[in-house]
Design a protein around this motif. Structure first.
Motif, mmCIF file in Angstrom:
data_model
loop_
_atom_site.group_PDB
_atom_site.id
_atom_site.type_symbol
_atom_site.label_atom_id
_atom_site.label_comp_id
_atom_site.label_asym_id
_atom_site.label_seq_id
_atom_site.Cartn_x
_atom_site.Cartn_y
_atom_site.Cartn_z
ATOM 1 N N PRO A 184 -49.723 -82.421 -10.482
ATOM 2 C CA PRO A 184 -48.666 -83.673 -10.386
ATOM 3 C C PRO A 184 -48.479 -84.428 -11.396
ATOM 4 N N TRP A 185 -47.556 -84.614 -11.936
ATOM 5 C CA TRP A 185 -47.218 -85.588 -12.869
ATOM 6 C C TRP A 185 -46.864 -86.884 -12.658
ATOM 7 N N HIS A 186 -47.195 -87.837 -13.400
ATOM 8 C CA HIS A 186 -46.965 -89.206 -13.193
ATOM 9 C C HIS A 186 -45.521 -89.515 -13.445
ATOM 10 N N TYR A 187 -44.817 -88.825 -14.756
ATOM 11 C CA TYR A 187 -43.611 -89.103 -15.145
ATOM 12 C C TYR A 187 -42.925 -87.759 -15.549
ATOM 13 N N LEU A 188 -42.142 -87.380 -15.207
ATOM 14 C CA LEU A 188 -41.101 -86.286 -15.643
ATOM 15 C C LEU A 188 -39.723 -86.997 -16.535
ATOM 16 N N ILE A 189 -39.967 -86.977 -17.601
ATOM 17 C CA ILE A 189 -38.706 -87.479 -18.471
ATOM 18 C C ILE A 189 -38.069 -86.223 -19.203
ATOM 19 N N ARG A 195 -44.187 -88.363 -9.990
ATOM 20 C CA ARG A 195 -44.019 -89.608 -9.227
ATOM 21 C C ARG A 195 -42.673 -90.414 -9.428
ATOM 22 N N ARG A 196 -42.430 -90.211 -10.705
ATOM 23 C CA ARG A 196 -41.062 -90.947 -11.399
ATOM 24 C C ARG A 196 -40.334 -89.672 -12.334
ATOM 25 N N ARG A 197 -38.875 -89.946 -12.123
ATOM 26 C CA ARG A 197 -38.215 -89.123 -12.792
ATOM 27 C C ARG A 197 -37.164 -89.987 -13.558
ATOM 28 N N LEU A 198 -37.137 -89.450 -14.834
ATOM 29 C CA LEU A 198 -35.913 -90.260 -15.841
ATOM 30 C C LEU A 198 -35.242 -89.158 -16.439
ATOM 31 N N LEU A 199 -34.119 -89.385 -16.570
ATOM 32 C CA LEU A 199 -32.949 -88.487 -17.099
ATOM 33 C C LEU A 199 -32.317 -89.234 -18.458
#
Length: 92
Positions: free
Chosen positions: A15-20, A44-48
């Motif tokens: 699992p990843w904390h952030y996927l940017i 947990r969080r995603r940012l595009l």
């Protein structure tokens, strides 16, 4: 984006904390293997990030919103009904 397709099994192991994702316009097609592979990653969080405006249609917007918040933007057809139908009525 090519690396994630090649090594998706490795990236899915944890699992990843952030996927940017930069150049997010590369995942605006929800039918693409790239979109589906990235959506399968646990984060947990995603940012595009993108500098490219949405130009083509509402379904590209749904693809990005569903990627970010799948629990809110679950239904492709419901999203279309919410946003496309009112716009169509205004144009007519």
């Amino acid at each position: 984006y090519n690396i994630i397709l090649q090594d998706s099994a490795v990236f899915r192991r944890r699992p990843w904390h952030y996927l940017i994702l930069d150049e997010a316009h590369n995942i605006r097609n929800f039918k693409s293997k790239r979109w589906q592979t990235l959506l399968a990653l646990r984060a947990r969080r995603r940012l595009l990030l993108t500098g490219t405006p949405l130009q083509n249609n509402l379904m590209e917007l749904w693809s990005l919103l569903h990627f970010l918040m799948p629990h809110i933007f679950q239904s492709h057809s419901e999203f279309k009904q919410w946003f496309a139908s009112p716009m169509d009525a205004m144009i007519e």
